[in-house]
Design a protein around this motif. Structure first.
Motif, PDB file in Angstrom:
ATOM      1  N   GLY A  45       3.561  -7.304  85.333  1.00  0.00           N
ATOM      2  CA  GLY A  45       4.483  -6.749  84.338  1.00  0.00           C
ATOM      3  C   GLY A  45       5.292  -5.591  84.898  1.00  0.00           C
ATOM      4  O   GLY A  45       6.503  -5.512  84.702  1.00  0.00           O
ATOM      5  N   ILE A  46       4.619  -4.704  85.618  1.00  0.00           N
ATOM      6  CA  ILE A  46       5.307  -3.567  86.231  1.00  0.00           C
ATOM      7  C   ILE A  46       6.299  -4.059  87.282  1.00  0.00           C
ATOM      8  O   ILE A  46       7.430  -3.575  87.347  1.00  0.00           O
ATOM      9  N   SER A  53      -6.568 -12.110  84.089  1.00  0.00           N
ATOM     10  CA  SER A  53      -5.828 -10.928  83.626  1.00  0.00           C
ATOM     11  C   SER A  53      -5.902  -9.775  84.617  1.00  0.00           C
ATOM     12  O   SER A  53      -5.352  -8.713  84.357  1.00  0.00           O
ATOM     13  N   TRP A 108       9.454  -5.430  85.541  1.00  0.00           N
ATOM     14  CA  TRP A 108      10.335  -4.383  85.007  1.00  0.00           C
ATOM     15  C   TRP A 108      11.021  -3.612  86.120  1.00  0.00           C
ATOM     16  O   TRP A 108      12.183  -3.227  85.992  1.00  0.00           O
ATOM     17  N   ASN A 162      -4.379  -9.192  87.424  1.00  0.00           N
ATOM     18  CA  ASN A 162      -3.105  -8.757  87.972  1.00  0.00           C
ATOM     19  C   ASN A 162      -1.994  -8.751  86.923  1.00  0.00           C
ATOM     20  O   ASN A 162      -0.830  -8.612  87.281  1.00  0.00           O
ATOM     21  N   ALA A 163      -2.324  -8.907  85.668  1.00  0.00           N
ATOM     22  CA  ALA A 163      -1.301  -8.980  84.614  1.00  0.00           C
ATOM     23  C   ALA A 163      -0.490  -7.689  84.534  1.00  0.00           C
ATOM     24  O   ALA A 163       0.737  -7.732  84.412  1.00  0.00           O
ATOM     25  N   ALA A 164      -1.150  -6.558  84.631  1.00  0.00           N
ATOM     26  CA  ALA A 164      -0.434  -5.278  84.554  1.00  0.00           C
ATOM     27  C   ALA A 164       0.492  -5.102  85.750  1.00  0.00           C
ATOM     28  O   ALA A 164       1.638  -4.677  85.600  1.00  0.00           O
ATOM     29  N   ALA A 165       0.009  -5.454  86.938  1.00  0.00           N
ATOM     30  CA  ALA A 165       0.837  -5.328  88.143  1.00  0.00           C
ATOM     31  C   ALA A 165       2.043  -6.255  88.072  1.00  0.00           C
ATOM     32  O   ALA A 165       3.139  -5.887  88.491  1.00  0.00           O
TER      33      ALA A 165
END
Length: 101
Positions: A30-31, A23, A34, A25-28
């Motif tokens: 997702g960004i 998890s 988008w 790099n999950a935020a990166a």
């Protein structure tokens, strides 16, 4: 002085997002997804605004010999097309978007 950790459970910054911490790099990711989806509508809106507002395009094309492909509107439309791959992938039946029956 050594920068290596002696603890086997502590992840180094280089290994974040690895198999031990999926998890990381999950935020990166997702960004990034988008942002890739935001490019096409943004360029489309900019083409529409440039076409309706006129602005500098009207001044630059007053010479009469200007190419129809010169100016901001065609540039924004071409950029919108080049950045449409994420939308096409999202909408395709093989993509990870909406599946149609």
């Amino acid at each position: 002085m050594s920068l290596k950790s002696n603890s086997p459970n502590e992840a180094s910054p280089a290994s974040s997002g690895s198999a031990r911490d999926p998890s990381g790099n999950a935020a990166a990711m997702g960004i990034s997804r988008w942002l890739s989806l935001a490019a096409t509508p943004t360029f489309s809106v900019m083409a529409l605004l440039s076409a309706t507002a006129g602005g500098a395009d009207m001044i630059c094309s007053a010479g009469g010999g200007a190419s129809p492909l010169s100016g901001m509107v065609p540039m924004y439309l071409i950029m919108s097309l080049f950045h449409s791959a994420p939308w096409l992938k999202l909408l395709s039946p093989q993509g990870n978007g909406v599946h149609r029956s």
